[in-house]
Structures are given as C-alpha cells and as structure tokens.
Design a protein around this motif. Structure first.
Motif, PDB file in Angstrom:
ATOM      1  N   VAL A 283      -3.641   0.889  -6.563  1.00 37.67           N
ATOM      2  CA  VAL A 283      -3.041   2.251  -6.113  1.00 37.67           C
ATOM      3  C   VAL A 283      -1.857   2.063  -5.169  1.00 37.67           C
ATOM      4  CG1 VAL A 283      -3.684   3.861  -4.223  1.00 37.67           C
ATOM      5  CG2 VAL A 283      -5.428   3.270  -5.751  1.00 37.67           C
ATOM      6  N   GLU A 284      -1.602   0.863  -4.447  1.00 37.07           N
ATOM      7  CA  GLU A 284      -0.444   0.863  -3.627  1.00 37.07           C
ATOM      8  C   GLU A 284       0.883   0.759  -4.855  1.00 37.07           C
ATOM      9  OE1 GLU A 284      -0.607  -2.725  -0.940  1.00 37.07           O
ATOM     10  OE2 GLU A 284      -2.504  -1.855  -0.233  1.00 37.07           O
ATOM     11  N   CYS A 285       0.804   0.030  -5.728  1.00 33.91           N
ATOM     12  CA  CYS A 285       1.720  -0.180  -6.740  1.00 33.91           C
ATOM     13  C   CYS A 285       2.178   1.327  -7.191  1.00 33.91           C
ATOM     14  CB  CYS A 285       1.503  -0.850  -7.864  1.00 33.91           C
ATOM     15  SG  CYS A 285       1.443  -2.652  -7.409  1.00 33.91           S
ATOM     16  N   TRP A 286       1.099   2.031  -7.779  1.00 28.65           N
ATOM     17  CA  TRP A 286       1.393   3.453  -8.438  1.00 28.65           C
ATOM     18  C   TRP A 286       1.854   4.404  -7.251  1.00 28.65           C
ATOM     19  CZ3 TRP A 286       0.383   4.985 -13.175  1.00 28.65           C
ATOM     20  CH2 TRP A 286       0.470   6.188 -13.640  1.00 28.65           C
ATOM     21  N   ILE A 287       1.430   4.450  -5.963  1.00 27.93           N
ATOM     22  CA  ILE A 287       2.167   5.269  -5.105  1.00 27.93           C
ATOM     23  C   ILE A 287       3.410   4.692  -4.931  1.00 27.93           C
ATOM     24  CG2 ILE A 287       1.903   5.763  -2.422  1.00 27.93           C
ATOM     25  CD1 ILE A 287      -0.979   5.997  -3.155  1.00 27.93           C
ATOM     26  N   THR A 288       3.787   3.352  -4.578  1.00 31.32           N
ATOM     27  CA  THR A 288       5.090   2.784  -4.212  1.00 31.32           C
ATOM     28  C   THR A 288       6.182   3.248  -5.557  1.00 31.32           C
ATOM     29  OG1 THR A 288       4.100   1.040  -3.287  1.00 31.32           O
ATOM     30  CG2 THR A 288       6.508   0.504  -4.101  1.00 31.32           C
ATOM     31  N   ALA A 289       5.568   3.307  -6.623  1.00 32.78           N
ATOM     32  CA  ALA A 289       6.402   3.692  -7.900  1.00 32.78           C
ATOM     33  C   ALA A 289       6.649   5.363  -8.144  1.00 32.78           C
ATOM     34  CB  ALA A 289       5.935   3.283  -9.052  1.00 32.78           C
ATOM     35  N   GLY A 290       5.898   6.071  -7.315  1.00 38.63           N
ATOM     36  CA  GLY A 290       5.904   7.474  -7.102  1.00 38.63           C
ATOM     37  C   GLY A 290       5.052   8.291  -8.296  1.00 38.63           C
ATOM     38  N   GLY A 291       4.160   7.697  -8.823  1.00 40.27           N
ATOM     39  CA  GLY A 291       3.288   7.868  -9.835  1.00 40.27           C
ATOM     40  C   GLY A 291       2.574   9.144  -9.516  1.00 40.27           C
ATOM     41  N   ALA A 292       2.361  10.334 -10.341  1.00 35.79           N
ATOM     42  CA  ALA A 292       1.693  11.675 -10.147  1.00 35.79           C
ATOM     43  C   ALA A 292       0.317  11.296 -10.058  1.00 35.79           C
ATOM     44  CB  ALA A 292       2.332  12.629 -11.354  1.00 35.79           C
TER      45      ALA A 292
END
Ligand code: MN
Length: 489
Positions: free
Chosen positions: A429-438
């Motif tokens: 989740v941290e990675c996904w949010i850091t990358a800006g994923g929808a």
C-alpha cells in the motif's frame, strides 16, 4: 476480433557466402516460421531473407501500412551487416522483437567445418543486429533460446499478445456516457496526450441518446438476451423486470458502441438522466464479451481493460475493471477486498455467477439494479493503473496473490475478489500510494507484468512495477530517477 493479427519473420543475411547459403537460409526460415506458428498464439509469417538496404526498407514500409501486421520478429541466420538495416529500422512503426536463436540445436562434432561456420553464425550475426537496435535506441524485445523449445516460444507468444495490445490500443475508441465523477482527480487525464501517445479516441455521447436507443429495443431482442443470461448465470431474484431492464441497457449500449466502432465505455452514477437503474449486469455482460468499462467516468481504466482483455487468452482474457475497497488487517491474514458498486467482470469468477437485485443507495437509481454476484478465483494476478502525471503517463503494475475470500460476507450484494498485495499489505500500500496509483485498476489473471512492461515500452510511457522484492526506499529512488529521465526525453 484479434485473431486476424499476424507477425512477420524477417531474417537477416548477406551475399558474401553465395546463393546456395541464401537458399538454405530461406528454406530454413520458412520451416521455422511454419513450425513456430503451430505453437504460437498468432501466425508467424516468413517474409524475406534481407540482404540489402532496399529490401529492409521495403519490408518495413509494408509492415507499417499493413493493419494485420502486429509486429516483426527478426533473426540473423548468418552475419547481416547492420548499416543496411538503419534506413528501415528508423522508420519502423510496428512492435519489434529480436529472436536470437539458431537452426541447429547442437554443434555437429564431425560435420563442422568453415562452411558450416559461415552458414550457422547466428551467435555472430545476432550481436551485430543487436548493436544497431541499441545504437538507434529502439524499443524492442530481445528473446534468446532454441526455436523448438517451450520456454522461448512461450515468451515470444507473450510478447505477441503484448504487441496485439499495442494494435488494439492504437485503434481504440472509447464511448463516454457523462463526464468523470465530480471532483475526482485520478480518473482525469489529458485526452489529447493519450490519443497522441496511445492512439485512444475518447469522446462523449449524451445519456439522452442512450435512453432513446434503449426505448427502441424490442421485447424480442430482450427475450433473446434473457436466454443468454439464463444459460450463463443462476437467476437468484424474482425481480425479472430488473433483469430485463439491464438487458435493454446492454443491447442499447452495444448497438451504440458497435455503430461507432467503440471497444470501451464509461458512465457515471451521477448522470443517469432518464434511466431507472445504473447498468450493472449490463456492463458486466458487456465486459464478458471483451468491452472495456470504467466506473465514475474513468475512461483510462476502461481503455486499459479493453486492451488487457485483448492481450489475454483467446483475445478476451480474464482481465477486469476493479476497485480497492477495504482491508482485512488481522495479523498474518492481511488482505485487500476489491469490488465495485456493481460492475465486476464475470471473467474473474471462481464459480457460476448469480444474478441478484438489491437496493443501490448511491447515485440516481430509481429502481434496484440487477447485478452478477460471485467470488473471484484464487491465483497469482496483477493490478494495473494508468495515471496522468502531467506531461507524461505512468503505468503502475503490482503483483498480487488472489485467494478465495476468507469469509462469506453474506450481506455484501456485489461480486468480490480478495488478494494479498506484494511484497506485503502495508509495504504494498505504501508503494502504491507513493507511486500515485489509483483506486481503480485492471485486475488480470492472464496478463503478466512482463507483458505490461513490454506494452509500456512499445507505447513509450513510464513503467513502475511493485514486486515481492520492492521496498519503499528502492521505489522512491526509482521514481526520483524516472522524474529526471522523463524530463529529458
Ligand atoms: Mn469506482
């Protein structure tokens, strides 16, 4: 629809070794293309043993203009001096794979002499060929291995499917009913940039036009589609009228899309003027037939769904519009629960879906919409999100492991999929949010992260992959460098 695509086998050689060698090269190349075609998802057609600048330039021109050619695969049986490839390759507009192989599997101990060496020098020729593509900074796929072996053929097949995704993308039309959901940022995007880069034609049609089309649907047309629903799904509601209404919506949307040549659509619960129900079952059954869909006006995820379906098994695989909803954070059993308010594609289903009707509080529904309810199947999968970074597009892929949902959730009135994100839920989740994923993604069981990387490279967009080995630190560094690199491009 994707079954008409072909790939071209272009083999490099030269005049140095005489006509006999060239005849042998051509004979073998034909044989190889024929044999490989039997085991590949798309036909590989032998085209030419290229010996001159003109032959290569001509075949590239022909490939560019042939809509059935989804890509070229090159190989150098002998040495093929690469300056003769430059004028052709700089104009190539089709996906390009360099297959480094050779005709014979083994070195024949007794037979080998200098003639054999000159004829069978792919180890030599493929290096020269590889140099020129590297020198020209060409986006390409390099696959090495013996042409009769399963592993390289599987990789070529996977790449072919990614290349078909390129062809589908470049001709894709998206039909939007209504705008994006008010105030939402991540579903927005630059439609001119997307058309320039990916080929998508994204345009809007009035909900009123759809209602007019729905009113023109006949009872006989609805009866016929009801027979399909009954055959494919369990009817678990007495509210047959709601199902017939969904059939009416499906028929009308399909007619409008087919008339315009659209393979994807979006709508929004905020704009259903003149409709009794948000299309649920209607959208789900359209997705099952290969159409892309995105909720809340999310045309990017709709287009990606259509493309990834076309890249999947049989040209309509197990890829679907998905939304991250809620987490299960019990220590040691940490999962994401994905669903949507109605529209989850039955290609994800682990068993026969049920048609149910339930009240839907959100949006403008006057009546309870019918929808398919099911559990997603278990197995490795990916989730994919395309975001507009302003000036460039970023494709984010995360590896996930889908599980049979760990609880029944008897009061949840929608289809659901449960998964474990890589590397673990919190880091993922941290990675996904850091990358800006929808929050909207395409979830796929049969398209791989490597295929999405290939697709992104062919489309010339940024690619970010969150795997079992990704850390937040490593990802932050990658995103920082990507920002710099994409500013320079
Ligand atoms: Mn949504």
């Amino acid at each position: 629809m994707s079954k008409t695509y072909k790939f071209w086998f272009v083999v490099g050689s030269q005049f140095l070794y005489g006509p006999e060698v060239l005849e042998t090269v051509e004979k073998r190349a034909r044989e190889m293309a024929e044999e490989m075609s039997k085991r590949l998802p798309y036909a590989l057609e032998y085209k030419v043993t290229a010996k001159t600048n003109k032959e290569i330039t001509d075949i590239v021109k022909e490939a560019n203009y042939d809509d059935t050619c989804a890509g070229i695969i090159t190989w150098c049986h002998t040495f093929s001096p690469s300056k003769m490839w430059i004028n052709g390759l700089v104009n190539l507009q089709k996906p390009y794979c360099h297959f480094a192989t050779q005709y014979n599997r083994e070195i024949p101990n007794d037979e080998i002499d200098m003639d054999f060496m000159n004829l069978n020098q792919a180890a030599h020729g493929d290096r020269e060929h590889g140099f020129i593509a590297a020198r020209l900074r060409m986006p390409r796929k390099v696959i090495a291995g013996y042409w009769q072996d399963e592993a390289p053929l599987k990789r070529i097949g996977d790449w072919m499917k990614a290349a078909v995704g390129v062809a589908v993308s470049k001709s894709l039309k998206v039909m939007r009913f209504g705008d994006n959901m008010r105030e939402v940022a991540v579903t927005e995007g630059d439609k001119v940039e997307v058309q320039t880069k990916l080929g998508w034609q994204v345009n809007t049609w009035a909900v009123g036009d759809l209602v007019k089309e729905m009113n023109a649907v006949t009872e006989a047309e609805i009866d016929a589609l009801m027979d399909v629903y009954t055959a494919e799904y369990d009817i678990a509601t007495d509210n047959i009228g709601a199902i017939r209404y969904q059939a009416r919506e499906e028929i009308a949307m399909k007619k409008m899309m087919d008339r315009e040549g659209c393979l994807a659509f979006s709508n929004t619960f905020q704009d259903l003027y003149g409709m009794e129900q948000l299309p649920g079952l209607a959208s789900q059954h359209l997705m099952a037939q290969g159409y892309g869909y995105g909720g809340e006006g999310d045309w990017k995820v709709s287009a990606m769904t259509a493309i990834m379906k076309a890249m999947g098994e049989g040209g309509n695989g197990a890829s679907a519009f998905m939304e991250d909803y809620t987490y299960h954070l019990e220590a040691g059993r940490e999962y994401s629960l994905g669903a949507h308010m109605l529209e989850v594609c039955p290609s994800l289903a682990g068993s026969k879906p049920r048609i149910e009707t339930h009240h839907l509080g959100i949006g403008m529904n006057e009546k309870d919409p019918a929808r398919l309810v099911f559990e997603g199947k278990a197995g490795p999968a990916i989730v994919v999100s395309l975001i507009d970074m302003g000036g460039r597009l970023r494709l984010i892929v995360q590896d996930i492991e889908c599980v049979k949902p760990i609880m029944e959730m008897p009061n949840l009135p929608v289809a659901r999929v449960m998964w474990r994100a890589m590397p673990d839920l919190a880091t993922g989740v941290e990675c996904w949010i850091t990358a800006g994923g929808a929050h909207h993604t395409v979830l796929s069981y049969d398209v791989s992260a490597e295929q999405m990387k290939d697709w992104a490279r062919m489309m010339d967009i940024e690619f970010v992959h969150i795997t079992a080995d990704t850390t937040v630190d490593s990802l932050e560094k990658e995103l920082f460098l990507n920002n710099l690199a994409w500013k320079l491009k």
